[in-house]
Every structure is written in structure tokens, then in C-alpha cells.
Design an enzyme around this catalytic site. Structure first.
Site, mmCIF file in Angstrom:
data_model
loop_
_atom_site.group_PDB
_atom_site.id
_atom_site.type_symbol
_atom_site.label_atom_id
_atom_site.label_comp_id
_atom_site.label_asym_id
_atom_site.label_seq_id
_atom_site.Cartn_x
_atom_site.Cartn_y
_atom_site.Cartn_z
ATOM 1 N N PHE A 1 0.800 -1.231 0.000
ATOM 2 C CA PHE A 1 0.000 0.000 0.000
ATOM 3 C C PHE A 1 0.834 1.283 0.000
ATOM 4 O O PHE A 1 0.394 2.300 0.540
ATOM 5 C CB PHE A 1 -0.958 0.013 1.201
ATOM 6 C CG PHE A 1 -1.619 -1.298 1.465
ATOM 7 C CD1 PHE A 1 -2.425 -1.897 0.517
ATOM 8 C CD2 PHE A 1 -1.417 -1.968 2.667
ATOM 9 C CE1 PHE A 1 -3.028 -3.127 0.755
ATOM 10 C CE2 PHE A 1 -2.011 -3.192 2.919
ATOM 11 C CZ PHE A 1 -2.823 -3.779 1.954
ATOM 12 N N CYS A 2 2.014 1.258 -0.599
ATOM 13 C CA CYS A 2 2.903 2.434 -0.591
ATOM 14 C C CYS A 2 3.139 2.931 0.831
ATOM 15 O O CYS A 2 3.241 4.139 1.076
ATOM 16 C CB CYS A 2 2.332 3.561 -1.461
ATOM 17 S SG CYS A 2 2.207 3.158 -3.203
ATOM 18 N N ALA A 3 3.220 2.001 1.769
ATOM 19 C CA ALA A 3 3.481 2.328 3.175
ATOM 20 C C ALA A 3 4.409 1.257 3.741
ATOM 21 O O ALA A 3 4.099 0.601 4.743
ATOM 22 C CB ALA A 3 2.182 2.404 3.958
#
Length: 456
Positions: free
Chosen positions: A375-377
Site C-alpha cells: 500500500f505504498c506504506a
């Protein structure tokens, strides 16, 4: 191809707030192929990545196309009309987030673009930028080119706020930038307390509202937040526009973000005089249709009855969480043990199954779309003990209790060993190994070589 429907998971009463969509979206009756040659209504649980367009947004874009012309650059009526639409859109987006009278609205491509612009606008020598390790990469990576401090995560909101207070006491800070709502778990930090801590220490506050804006009201004037960034594609307006809204002084003094026409007052042999914000950062032909779409989405959400959006989402989220709790081997993940508010975004894993495997199964056998991965995290997922990623089910204005029940039923079948196909990694992605779906209408034919443009 036969259209089939899946059995519901729950016999719990369906609240009126969850029976149907709050607002009509394009593609809400979309049918998708599933294994076995059948088709089902698509159940979308990936609203947090990219939301479909509202029908009212498409209508507004179509109307703008009718008299489309150059913005700020023409004497003809289409140009005058387009210029007026663009500036009305700017005012509408500002009102949507409760902008102060002196605040400025800069149209950008998306939240990432907005935060990169803001990162270039922090005055040199003003102090560090403080970020948290829970941030989406859009609100983490832009700050790494300058003086910044990334706070290691805590397991509670109270601990996170204490760490922020200590960081503000330790050294001067120009800006504290935080997520409005986690794109992984949906959890919210108390922004009023973040603002109070930052302002007491002489720092400003920026909020990555990519996830917050579609779900909760934002009021810059009332909250004291200094800057907010958002994306149209999260906000039911996927036409390539976002916005940065906030205090003018930094943006007026910053170097122009995109050098080009429309951003200048005068160009001479001995230099260039740049316009103030917002034009200073909107060089080139503006994305009129994106701005119109974003404003139309803001109008549509503002037009909902008070409390309707939050009630709709809360009822669906509670139904989803209750169902997941009944499934053996399914774990829901959170950032903070003491957080008490979250939007309709739920992160979970299924014991014994890679997230990509579950996502492929849900799509291929049940016509359900979720997000799987990190999740781009990445830093947050690693801290949560999920270096291989997780699954995310997110809700929107078009979600219904029937969708939630379909997802729960599909997961119930999976953990019960009743998946019909075998799955494996093919070309780097999980897929059914014997895929009989007719995907010709969905996927381009990559085997044919592109043809050149015919000479005229």
C-alpha cells in the site's frame, strides 16, 4: 455467459443506511467474468486506491467539454467560459475544505504532486519537517530531500502524540505533516491535538487528506490546519487533478513549481517576474476538466444530508469487522491500540495464504476487487510485522451491505477449503493456473506489434 449471484454471508438485519449507494457512480452495474464461464456483478472494495467517477462528475465534465477553450488565454467565449469554470472550481474546492480568506488553492495532478510542491515551498532555514513512519510514500519521500525527522512509530495514539511533543521540544521545526486517515487501516489521529502541539512550538501543520477527504469533512479555518493535500481520483473525480490548499506566504515565496507560460508576469532579457500563487505553480495549460471534475465531486459530497456519509460507512465497516471476526484464521490489523475512530478502510490477512493469492481468488472466483500488497506504506507494514503485505478492503459511497456479505462469504469459502482453482505466481503476480475466463474485452492484446501512424 450466465450472470450469477453469490449467497450472502450474514443473516443480520440490513440497516437502511447500507442498502444501496449514497451517490450513483459510473460502472455501478458492472458485470465481470469469473471462473467457469459465468459472470457476476463486480463488488468493489478498492475505493481507497482509485474511486470510480460519480455520474454527476461525468455530467459536469461533459458540460465543460461543450464550450471547451483555453483557460486564461483567449478572448473568445469558449475561453471566457472555460476560465470562469476553472476559477469557480478553485473556489468550490477551497470551500469544500473550509479554506480561510487568504488561503490559496493550487491545482495539481494529485496528492503526491501537492506534497512535492509543498516540500519545495518550506522556507530554507525555518527548521526541520517532522513526519511519522505511518505515512504513505506521498507524505514521506518528498521530505527526505531536505532537513527532516521521521518519528519511529508507537503502538498507541497517546505514545505517538508524546513522541511528537518531544520531537518539537528537541529542535525547531517548520512543519509537522501527517496523514488525515491511514491508507492502510483507516485510523485517524486527533488532528486538533496535533495542531495544538505544532502551533505551540511555532510549527505549521500539513495534512495528507487523500483518504480523509472522501470520508470526513475538513475545515481549515476551524481546525487550524495550515495545508491540506488531496486527489481527485480518490474523491470520485478521476480526471487527473488534485489540489494543495493552504497559507499563501510560503507558496508566494517558493520557486515556481513548473516553469512555463501562465506562471509569469513578464519575461525579459535580464530576468523573469513570476506571478504569485496559485498561477506561480500552475505553468502550462491547466487541466480544466480535472478541476471541473474535482469541484463537481466536492459539490456532490457537500449535498448529502448531514451525517449520511459517516453513518453509511460506519454501518458497513461494523458489519465487515463483525464478519471478519467470525472467520477462523483471519486477522484484522491496526496501528494504534487506543485509536477510536477510523474511516471505511480495513487491513487484514488470512493465515496460510499470501495476500496476492487471496486477492486473485476473490477476483477470479467471486468478482470481488480488493487491494493486496504494501500500500505504498512499506515502513508501516514492516513495523506491523507484515513485510509481505496484507489485504485491504475499502468502502465508498457506492458500497452496500450486499457487497460486504459477498466478501465475507467468499472468505468463508476460502478458509473452509472450498476454493475451486489452484493458484500460483505467473509473471510476478498471483493468478489461477487454469484460467478459463474470457478476458479479451478487458486486457489488451500484447502479442500484436503496434502499428505506426498512416501517412496522410
Amino acid at each position: 455467459m450466465t450472470l450469477i449471484e453469490h449467497r450472502p454471508f450474514s443473516d443480520a438485519p440490513v440497516a437502511a443506511a447500507t442498502r444501496g449507494p449514497l451517490l450513483p457512480t459510473v460502472g455501478r452495474d458492472l458485470d465481470v467474468p469469473v471462473l467457469g464461464g459465468d459472470a457476476v456483478r463486480y463488488a468493489n472494495f478498492d475505493w481507497a486506491a482509485t474511486a470510480p467517477a460519480l455520474e454527476s462528475v461525468v455530467a459536469a465534465v461533459t458540460a465543460a467539454l461543450t464550450g471547451y477553450g483555453s483557460v486564461h488565454r483567449g478572448a473568445g467565449l469558449p475561453s471566457q467560459s472555460s476560465t470562469a469554470r476553472y476559477e469557480v472550481a478553485r473556489a468550490t474546492v477551497g470551500a469544500f475544505v473550509g479554506a480561510r480568506e487568504q488561503d490559496v488553492v493550487v491545482f495539481t495532478r494529485n496528492t503526491t504532486d501537492s506534497l512535492n510542491l509543498l516540500a519545495r515551498s518550506v522556507p530554507a532555514g525555518a527548521g526541520d519537517v517532522i513526519v511519522l513512519d505511518v505515512e504513505h510514500h506521498a507524505n514521506l519521500l518528498p521530505w527526505t530531500a531536505g532537513p527532516h525527522r521521521c518519528l519511529a512509530g508507537k503502538t498507541t495514539v497517546a505514545g505517538t502524540l508524546a513522541a511528537l511533543a518531544a520531537a518539537l521540544d528537541a529542535a525547531p521545526a517548520a512543519l509537522v505533516t501527517v496523514t488525515g486517515a491511514s491508507n492502510v487501516t483507516g485510523e485517524l489521529l486527533p488532528l486538533d491535538r496535533v495542531v495544538a502541539l505544532a502551533h505551540d512550538a511555532g510549527a505549521r501543520v500539513a495534512v495528507d487528506a487523500a483518504q480523509l477527504a472522501p470520508h470526513r469533512a475538513i475545515d481549515l479555518a476551524a481546525s487550524g490546519v495550515d495545508y491540506v493535500a488531496l486527489s481527485g481520483h480518490k474523491l470520485y473525480a478521476p480526471f487527473g487533478a488534485g489540489a494543495l490548499i493552504g497559507r499563501r506566504d510560503w507558496l508566494d515565496a517558493a520557486p515556481p513549481y513548473l516553469l512555463g507560460g501562465g506562471a509569469v508576469h513578464d519575461v525579459r532579457d535580464d530576468g523573469t517576474d513570476w506571478l504569485p500563487a496559485p498561477q506561480r505553480h500552475e505553468g502550462g495549460t491547466p487541466n480544466l476538466l480535472g478541476a471541473v471534475a474535482l469541484a463537481a465531486a466536492c459539490d456532490a459530497l457537500c449535498g448529502l444530508p448531514a451525517g449520511a456519509l459517516e453513518a453509511h460507512e460506519a454501518a458497513l465497516k461494523d458489519r465487515l469487522l463483525a464478519g471478519l471476526a467470525e472467520l477462523e484464521g483471519v486477522s484484522v490489523h491496526r496501528i494504534w491500540s487506543d485509536s477510536d475512530e477510523a474511516i471505511g478502510v480495513v487491513a487484514f490477512t488470512v493465515d496460510g495464504y499470501a495476500p496476492g493469492h487471496v486477492g486473485a481468488y476473490l477476483s477470479a472466483e467471486h468478482g470481488i476487487g480488493v487491494r493486496d500488497g504494501r500500500f505504498c506504506a512499506h515502513r508501516l507494514l514492516t513495523r506491523l510485522g507484515l513485510p509481505g503485505g496484507a489485504l485491504r478492503a475499502s468502502l465508498g459511497v457506492g458500497s452496500s451491505a450486499a457487497d460486504v456479505d459477498r466478501l465475507l462469504f467468499a472468505l468463508h469459502e476460502l478458509v473452509g477449503g472450498r476454493a475451486h482453482a489452484q493458484y500460483g505466481v505467473v509473471d510476478g503476480a498471483w493468478q489461477p493456473l487454469d484460467d478459463d475466463r474470457d478476458l479479451s474485452a478487458w486486457l489488451p492484446d500484447t502479442s500484436a506489434a503496434p502499428t505506426g501512424c498512416r501517412a496522410v
